[in-house]
Design an enzyme around this catalytic site. Structure first.
Site: not given
Ligand code: FPP
Length: 622
Positions: A381-384, A386, A398, A427, A490
Site C-alpha cells: 500500500d501507498g503507491n499513490g 508516494w 505503481h 476485486t 520460493l
Molecule cells: C496500493 O497502493 C497498490 C496497488 C493497488 C497496486 C500494487 C501493484 C503493484 C505494486 C505492482 C505489482 C507488481 C508485481 C510484479 C507483483 P495505492 O494505489 O492504494 O496507494 P495509495 O493508498 O497511496 O493511494
C-alpha cells in the site's frame, strides 16, 4: 474414421514440422531422414494403438500432428513396457526406468538412436516442452506395474491426475503454435473431471484385458456398492451385480465427460478437438453398455457408422477453423547447455541464477528454521501517496511499486522464505479510474514478459479470477505458471483480481457442486474439504501479514489463510521499502510467541528472543 492405411509421403510432408519462416504446409527440405522416419513410426504406433486418438490428432492443425504422434507414441511405449506380462514385475519396472533414463540422456544430446525417443526429443526441443513434468506419470506407470488398488474415488482421482501433464503438453503445443487451448481458471475443475471421465471410459473399455492380467482399476468404494460384483469380475462371471455396476459407472463417466462450459471461449478448432473427444468417448460408453457379457472377453468398439457420424462433421468444422488461423511450427533446436558441456554455456536459457545483491551490500539476518515464517503475505500500500509526495502522476507510483515487489522476491530468496504472496490488484480495485487500472495491469503484464524474476528459482503463481482481466495478462500469468512450475526455492503468489470473499464464495460453490453431483456428503464436509477446494490447496496458512502505507486493515486479503497470521503494519509507502524491510518484518515475527489458541508456554510478561537475533525491545537486556 478412416480404416488403417499406411501414411503417404505427401501426408507426412504436409504434417511434419516446417522450418522456421516457411509456410507450415510446405514439405520441409533438408530435414533429417531418420527424423522423418521416426515421426512416421510414431504416427503408425498411434494409429495402431488407438485409432480414436489418431482420428482426434487428425483434427488438429497440420503442424501439431507430428509432436502429438511423438507424445502419444512415447506414452504407448511406456505403457507397453509396463504391461509386458512375459517379464517379472521387477524386470518390467526396470525397463520403464531404463527407457526414461535414456530419454534424459537423449534430451541432453538432442538426438536418439531409438526412433520414438528421437521424435520425442526433437518435439521437446523444438516446441520447448518441459518433459520433467511427465516424471509423475512415469512413476505412476511404474506403480501400475506393481498392481494398483484404490480405496476410494479420491485415491482413484489422484491417480488420474498423473494423466494431466500429458494433456498439458498438448495444451502447451497449441499455445506455442499460436492458438492457445485456453482453459479459464474457473473451468479447471471441469478439465480435471473430463480427464477422470476419459480414464474411466478407458478402464471400462479394457476391463476384460485388464482382468486377465489380474488388474481391476476401479476404486473399492465403487466395487462395494454391489457386494458380489468384485468377486464376479475377478472370476470372469457376468452377473446382475456386474451389469448394474457397469451401468452405474458408464453413467458416471458420461456425466464427467459432458462439460459444455469447458470449451466456452476457446479457439473453435481446439474446441472441436475436445468436443469430438467427448462425443467419441460417449459413443465408446454406449458400446460398453451394449456389450453385455462380451465386455469381459474383448474391448467393445462403436460401429464405423457411429464414428463416421461423429468425425465427418468434426473434420469439416476443424478444417474450416484452422484454415482461418495461420499457425507456424518452430524450427529444430539444440539442447540447452549442461554442466558437462561448458563450451556451450552461451546457449543456456534455463540456468537458474541467484538474486542480485542488495545495492548497499546488506545481507539477511540468520533466522533458525523453527522461527522462520513459512508464508509471508504483503499488502503493498501507498503507491499513490508516494507518487503524490514526489509530484508524479499516480501510475509512476505503481511502476516504482513493481521494483519494490522485485526487491521482496530477492529478499525472500536470500533469507530462505518458502512462500511469499503479494496483493497486486483486488476485486475492489475495479472502482478506480480506468487509466489507473490499465497502468497497474499493464505494468504486471510487461513485468511478466521481460521481468527480472525469469531466471530465479521462483515458482510463480497467480491467485484471483480471470473475469474482466485482459486476455494477454491471463495468458502471460498462465504461461509463467507453467514455465516455472518445477522451481522449488520460493513460491511467489501474486493476487490479481483477488478478493477473499470472492474466493470463499467460489470455493463454497465448488463444494456445493460436488455435493449436488453426489461426490461428497454435505453432512460430512469439514475444514479440510473446504481447503482442498481452494484455488491453490497447497498454499500454507499465512504466518505473517504485512501492510505498508500506514493503514491498519486486512482489506479482504486471504481471510481463510490468514486467520492466525501475525499482523505487521509499517508507515512507509510501498515504493520506499526494500528487502531489508522484509527481513525486519521476519525478524520481528521470529520474536513473537505464537499460540494458535493454546495457553502461553512462557510468562506472558516477556517473550524470549532467539539467541541469534538482537532484540531492541525495552524488556530485553541490551
Ligand atoms: C496500493 O497502493 C497498490 C496497488 C493497488 C497496486 C500494487 C501493484 C503493484 C505494486 C505492482 C505489482 C507488481 C508485481 C510484479 C507483483 P495505492 O494505489 O492504494 O496507494 P495509495 O493508498 O497511496 O493511494
Amino acid at each position: 474414421m478412416r480404416a488403417t492405411t499406411k501414411p503417404t509421403t505427401a501426408d507426412l510432408d504436409a504434417a511434419l514440422p516446417a522450418q522456421r519462416g516457411r509456410p507450415a504446409r510446405r514439405p520441409p527440405t533438408g530435414e533429417d531422414p531418420s527424423l522423418r522416419a521416426a515421426y512416421r513410426l510414431c504416427r503408425h504406433t498411434t494409429r495402431v494403438h488407438d485409432s480414436g486418438i489418431h482420428a482426434l490428432i487428425q483434427l488438429m492443425p497440420t503442424v501439431l500432428r507430428p509432436p502429438c504422434w511423438a507424445l502419444w507414441a512415447a506414452a504407448s511405449v511406456l505403457d507397453d513396457l509396463a504391461d509386458q506380462r512375459d517379464a517379472e514385475q521387477a524386470e518390467r519396472a526396470a525397463r520403464v526406468e531404463a527407457w526414461t533414463q535414456a530419454l534424459q540422456r537423449d534430451l541432453t544430446v538432442g538426438t536418439s538412436t531409438d526412433p520414438v525417443r528421437h521424435a520425442l526429443v526433437d518435439t521437446a526441443l523444438r516446441w520447448r516442452l518441459d518433459l520433467s513434468s511427465l516424471q509423475g506419470a512415469v512413476t505412476s506407470t511404474l506403480d501400475d506395474v506393481r498392481d494398483r488398488r484404490f480405496a476410494d474415488w479420491a485415491e482413484w482421482r489422484a491417480w488420474c491426475e498423473t494423466l494431466v501433464p500429458w494433456v498439458d503438453q498438448v495444451r502447451h503445443l497449441f499455445e506455442q503454435a499460436g492458438a492457445p487451448m485456453t482453459l479459464r481458471l474457473d473451468r479447471q475443475q471441469d478439465y480435471k473431471r473430463f480427464i477422470d471421465g476419459a480414464q474411466l471410459t478407458d478402464i471400462l473399455t479394457d476391463l476384460g484385458a485388464d482382468l486377465t492380467q489380474g488388474l481391476l482399476l476401479l476404486p473399492q468404494e465403487a466395487l462395494d456398492t454391489y457386494p458380489s460384483a468384485e468377486d464376479d469380475l475377478r472370476q470372469g462371471r457376468w452377473s446382475p451385480a456386474t451389469a448394474a455396476l457397469i451401468r452405474e459407472l458408464t453413467a458416471l463417466a458420461r456425466q464427467w465427460l459432458t462439460r459444455p462450459a469447458m470449451t466456452t471461449g476457446m479457439h473453435p478448432g481446439a474446441a472441436t478437438v475436445l468436443n469430438t473427444a467427448a462425443c467419441l468417448m460417449r459413443a465408446q460408453l454406449d458400446a460398453v453398455d451394449g456389450a453385455g457379457p462380451t465386455l469381459l472377453k474383448r474391448a467393445p468398439r462403436p460401429s464405423l457408422a457411429t464414428r463416421t457420424r461423429i468425425l465427418a462433421p468434426a473434420r469439416l468444422r476443424s478444417g474450416l477453423a484452422w484454415s482461418l488461423t495461420p499457425l507456424t511450427a518452430p524450427g529444430p533446436r539444440r539442447p540447452a547447455v549442461t554442466k558437462s558441456d561448458p563450451s556451450r554455456a552461451a546457449e543456456a536459457d534455463t540456468a537458474l541464477q541467484p538474486p542480485p545483491p542488495h545495492p548497499g551490500g546488506a545481507r539477511p539476518p540468520q533466522i533458525t528454521l523453527d522461527q522462520m515464517p513459512a508464508h509471508v503475505a504483503v499488502i503493498m500500500d501507498g503507491n499513490g501517496r508516494w507518487a503524490q509526495q514526489h509530484r508524479l502522476p499516480r501510475p509512476e507510483g505503481h511502476r516504482a511499486g513493481t521494483a519494490a515487489a522485485h526487491e521482496m522476491v530477492y529478499g525472500a530468496l536470500e533469507i530462505g522464505l518458502r512462500h511469499l504472496t503479494l496483493y497486486a490488484f483486488s476485486t475492489e480495485n475495479w472502482k478506480r479510474d480506468t487509466g489507473e487500472i490499465t497502468t497497474i495491469l499493464e505494468a504486471i503484464r510487461r513485468d511478466l514478459d521481460d521481468g527480472p524474476l525469469r531466471d530465479l528459482d521462483v515458482r510463480q503463481r497467480w491467485l484471483g479470477h480471470p473475469d474482466k482481466l485482459p486476455d494477454e495478462l491471463v495468458q502471460a500469468l498462465l504461461r509463467e505458471e507453467r514455465r516455472t512450475r518445477n522451481r522449488t526455492a520460493l513460491t511467489l503468489t501474486v493476487c490479481i483480481n483477488y478478493g477473499g470473499r470472492d474466493e470463499i464464495t467460489r470455493t463454497a460453490a465448488a463444494l456445493a457442486q460436488e455435493a449436488h453431483a453426489g461426490d461428497i456428503d454435505p453432512h460430512l464436509i469439514g475444514e479440510d474439504d473446504f481447503a482442498r477446494h481452494l484455488p491453490h490447496p497447497d498454499m500454507p496458512d499465512v504466518d505473517l501479514l504485512w501492510r505498508t502505507g500506514n493503514e491498519q486493515r486486512t482489506s479482504n486479503f486471504l481471510p481463510w489463510h490468514a486467520t492466525y497470521a501475525e499482523l505487521h503494519f509499517t508507515p512507509d509507502h510501498w515504493p520506499d521499502v526494500d528487502r531489508r524491510d522484509l527481513w525486519q518484518a521476519i525478524t520481528e515475527y521470529s520474536r513473537r510467541q505464537r499460540r494458535h489458541g493454546a495457553a502461553p508456554l512462557v510468562s506472558p510478561e516477556h517473550h524470549r528472543p532467539p539467541r541469534h537475533v538482537r532484540c531492541d525491545c525495552r524488556s530485553c537486556p541490551p
